[in-house]
Enzyme design. Structure first.
Site, PDB file in Angstrom:
ATOM      1  CG  ASN A   1      -1.818   0.927   1.130  1.00  0.00           C
ATOM      2  OD1 ASN A   1      -1.784   2.081   0.556  1.00  0.00           O
ATOM      3  ND2 ASN A   1      -3.081   0.891   1.722  1.00  0.00           N
ATOM      4  CG  ASP A   2       3.071   2.596  -3.590  1.00  0.00           C
ATOM      5  OD1 ASP A   2       4.030   2.214  -3.186  1.00  0.00           O
ATOM      6  OD2 ASP A   2       2.668   2.459  -5.094  1.00  0.00           O
ATOM      7  CB  CYS A   3      -1.648   5.486   0.008  1.00  0.00           C
ATOM      8  SG  CYS A   3      -1.760   5.827  -1.629  1.00  0.00           S
TER       9      CYS A   3
ATOM     10  CG  ASN B   1       3.218   7.124   2.544  1.00  0.00           C
ATOM     11  OD1 ASN B   1       2.094   7.788   2.033  1.00  0.00           O
ATOM     12  ND2 ASN B   1       3.689   6.293   1.887  1.00  0.00           N
TER      13      ASN B   1
ATOM     14  CD  GLN C   1       3.788   7.639  -2.858  1.00  0.00           C
ATOM     15  OE1 GLN C   1       3.191   8.639  -3.588  1.00  0.00           O
ATOM     16  NE2 GLN C   1       3.266   6.981  -2.214  1.00  0.00           N
TER      17      GLN C   1
END
Ligand code: BGC
Ligand code: NOJ
Length: 814
Positions: free
Chosen positions: A486-488, A490, A503
């Protein structure tokens, strides 16, 4: 409502209404030269790299959405009326409009003013060019005088620069026109040794290469002045905006058909043979002319088209199924496999939602894509694996992406995504299972592309595994790093500055936040690696991997279980994410789907609980959402995820990529009805009837469908380039239909709906064609197999010892 229909026999989707809710596109090309083409002939072309070698210009996010492309105009010389058979850009009323998107080609046409016209667009195999075959038929009772015009707008190669650096670029454009062929040669005089060409099979009544001369002042592509006037101006571009346009005048008897072939191509000359005569500034065309001459001949163009069809027949022929569900059949047999090839070729770089100038090939993404195409292109999968591994860092970590033209990794979209390295193990394992080609593990592969750093690929896998062991957090779970799948999410990037990238910015030291999802992935990858090690005779090493996965399992049980489902993560303060204790975001799909996919909790009932909770809290009629409740406000400590409004993207959208993890998890629990039901909810073909809501193409998956918290619940976005393609294909083929590749042979383990009487399939595996038929005699998933009439123990069919090329497998489910 539908905007067309599936023509399964021809492997086409036929669009019958040009104003689809969004442009419905297709890809041309499958090797080095590529094009994107919409149902109204919009789109662009490039060679290898959508950013650095862009042939034609495209303006994104336009109004209308899709504008600029491979447009053909027809003009009636008697009445002066003109129109485009593809509807755009003139948008005149047409009869019988159709766009047939097929395997690597698109045919768009219509009838207007008694003139029927169709253009077939495709890229011949092994060539760096696209063919447009325009056929024009006079359906009038009388003679017709028709002028035809082609048009494209050249991009000055680097699409990013082309869209921004006008003070330079308005000066550099150059063309040559020779024997009716328009050559685009901007920067050829200096450091480029490549040019583009646009050729026409018929004698020209005119051409244009300067955009303003063609369009006229203050006019657009919907009404070019030169088309309206009926005469191109033979303009030569000096700077500004080079274009290509040909004019051919036809006189057609009633019923007469004429064909015109246009070619748009890319060519590189050897550096020492760039100019002719040497020392001049004129392009040496001698090396490209034979190719141009060949494909301008309609017979050769037809032959190339037939070759392309056969190519796709043979690729798709590797796996064909016949089940009671038409949506399963057409996705498995045609469109999902086709989309897997597109995601392999493009990764996430060039679509109508990926600009081609942003992202290169993703490390995580490309490794997962292997699951969907390795059976169709094993040699190219091998090459892709070696390219990816060569960008791996000596620590075992990975650049998040690399550019296909240079094959070098870069940090442009961040690095330190701690799930990345494990996907290499998953990808290599899929390759080994498909091909049995163990030699790949001995290939010397550098780290970070540094000469001298080469180690066998197998060593890269070891480092992928130990990367996580070197990065365990306070609970013994893997540190999440920049983000995991899940790139989001963070957890180490606290950003309160508008515009800052989640990112690429890090402001926490990353020593606390942990991911239960990576823990599940680690267990999965560790087991795969152990199986590989033990078959290489490395027993002690295999035990080490198993030992480490056992330790991780214990940690997951202790710190990764929330009582009813798996936790998602711990944040930088050590607080839980994806727990009943949370205010929002109490349960997430990724950790639950992947842990159960990995077989975690099957023995103690937690897997069952996790899947029941997933069904109860996350599943909707349009698919399974990422988490619930959606984040209703911005949480500084969570990163990009809560930057999205509720129901969209990672904030409780239906991220179609991860839905198959739950499908596979359900098959591991033996629940075929649920697995196939989840499969059907996001199957684009099954959603064709709700096209007005779904909006994206009904023949390919979209990355996301808006979740139940969104005002547009059920609306799809970001079609084509998504890990959804590979994972859905893998889930249906290998886990629901259960025709599964293993290191030892083909495993047959269907977990299909109870109502299915069975199904049949053909699978080419390691050079052997398996004819498989499954019959249901009872409601369960127990399988008894006969191979060529002989009952076998277990359910793995080893490759035939006697070299037979065809094997019949019958399976009885009870
Ligand atoms: C998107 C993610 C994507 C990431 C790539 C985010 O804005 O929501 O889906 O993976 O950008 O950088
Ligand atoms: C799309 C990215 O390409 C992929 O790598 C990521 O896993 C998903 N978004 C989820 O964030």
């Amino acid at each position: 409502m539908k905007f067309g229909y599936f023509d399964d026999r021809n492997r086409e989707y036929v669009i019958t209404q040009p104003d689809t809710p969004l442009p419905w596109i297709n890809y041309l090309g499958c090797q080095a030269y590529f094009g994107i083409i919409s149902n109204t002939a919009g789109g662009y072309s490039f060679y290898r790299d959508a950013r650095l070698r862009r042939l034609t210009r495209y303006r994104y996010n336009n109004a209308p959405f899709d504008f600029g492309g491979r447009y053909v105009y027809l003009r009636d010389r008697e009445s002066g009326q003109f129109w485009s058979p593809s509807w755009q850009p003139t948008r005149r009323e047409l009869k019988d409009y159709s766009c047939r998107h097929g395997m690597g080609y698109t045919v768009i046409g219509s009838t207007a003013n008694g003139i029927e016209a169709h253009t077939r667009y495709f890229v011949p195999l092994d060539e760096n060019l696209e063919v447009w075959q325009l056929t024009v038929t006079n359906r009038r009772a009388a003679k017709a005088q028709i002028s035809t015009f082609s048009s494209i707008e050249f991009c000055l190669w680097d699409a990013q620069d082309d869209a921004t650096n006008f003070q330079r670029n308005f000066n550099t454009g150059q063309v040559e026109v020779e024997e009716g062929v328009i050559y685009h040669k901007t920067e050829y005089r200096e450091r480029r040794d490549h040019f583009a060409y646009f050729a026409c099979s018929e004698p020209l009544a005119g051409f244009d290469t300067q955009r303003d001369a063609f369009l006229g002042r203050y006019r657009g592509w919907d009404s070019p002045a030169a088309v309206e006037a009926g005469q191109l101006t033979n303009s030569i571009a000096h700077g500004w905006a080079p274009i290509g346009a040909h004019q051919v005048n036809l006189d057609l008897q009633p019923g007469e058909t004429r064909q015109i072939v246009f070619l748009l191509g890319y060519h590189e000359n050897p550096v020492d043979r760039k100019f002719d005569p040497p020392g001049s500034q004129t392009i040496n065309k001698s090396l490209v002319k034979p190719t141009i001459a060949k494909y301008l001949d309609p017979l050769n163009a037809d032959a190339a088209f037939e070759r392309l069809r056969k190519y796709w027949d043979s690729l798709l022929g590797i796996f064909q199924v016949d089940t009671p569900d038409i949506h399963t059949n057409r996705m498995v047999n045609i469109w999902n496999a086709y989309q897997c090839m597109a995601t392999f070729n493009m990764s996430r770089s060039a679509s109508f939602y990926e600009s081609g100038i942003g992202r290169g090939l993703g490390f995580r993404d490309s490794n997962q894509d292997l699951l969907g195409f390795v059976h169709m292109a094993p040699a190219r999968a091998r090459e892709r694996i070696l390219d990816l591994a060569a960008t791996q860092l000596p620590t075992g970590g990975a650049y998040h992406q690399y550019q296909p033209l240079t094959k070098r990794g870069n940090n442009d979209i961040g690095s330190g995504f701690n799930d990345d390295p494990h996907w290499l193990i998953v990808g290599v394992s899929a390759y080994l299972k498909e091909t049995g080609d163990w030699s790949i593990l001995d290939e010397p592969v550098p780290y970070d592309n540094q000469p001298g750093s080469e180690q066998p690929l197998y060593e890269h896998l070891r480092r992928s595994f130990s990367y996580t062991l070197d990065r365990l957090g306070p609970h013994g779970l893997p540190l999440i790093g920049r983000a995991d799948w899940n790139d989001c999410l963070n957890l180490n990037c606290f950003s309160d500055t508008p515009g800052q990238s989640f990112q690429t910015t890090t402001n926490k030291d990353g020593k606390v936040a942990e991911s239960v999802f990576i823990a599940g992935l680690f267990v999965h990858a560790g087991r795969e690696l152990a199986a590989i090690a033990s078959r290489r005779g490395l027993g002690a090493e295999a035990s080490h991997y198993i030992g480490e996965t056992e330790k991780m399992l214990a940690v997951i049980r202790e710190h990764g279980w929330d009582g009813e489902w798996f936790l998602r993560a711990y944040d930088d303060f050590g607080a839980k994410i994806g727990s009943k204790e949370c205010e929002e975001g109490k349960i997430f799909i990724e950790s639950n789907g992947f842990c159960v996919l990995a077989g975690i909790g099957l023995e103690d009932g937690t897997a069952l609980k996790a899947m029941n909770a997933t069904g109860e809290h996350l599943a909707t009629k349009h698919g399974i959402v990422v988490q619930q409740p959606a984040y209703s406000r911005y949480y500084l400590n969570l990163g990009e995820i809560s930057s999205y409004p509720p129901g969209y993207k990672e904030n409780a959208g239906i991220f179609c990529h991860v839905n198959p993890w739950v499908m596979i998890a359900e098959t591991r629990l033996g629940r075929g009805d649920r697995a196939h039901d989840y499969y059907s909810r996001i199957n684009p073909s099954a959603r064709e009837e709700i096209g007005e809501l779904h909006r994206c193409e009904p023949y390919v998956y979209a990355q996301m469908i808006a979740g139940k918290d969104a005002p547009t619940f059920g609306e799809a976005k970001n079609s084509w380039l998504t890990g959804t393609a590979a994972w859905n294909y893998y889930a249906i083929a290998q886990w629901i239909l259960g025709i599964r590749t293993t290191l030892d042979g083909l495993e047959i383990a269907p977990v299909i709906p109870r109502s299915w009487p069975g199904f049949t399939a053909t699978r080419v595996f390691r050079g052997v064609t398996y004819k498989i038929s499954i019959e249901r005699h009872g409601e369960g998933n127990r399988i008894a197999l006969t191979v060529d009439g002989n009952p076998i123990e277990g359910n793995i069919v080893a490759p035939p010892a006697d070299g037979r090329k065809e094997v019949t497998i019958k399976g009885i489910l009870s």
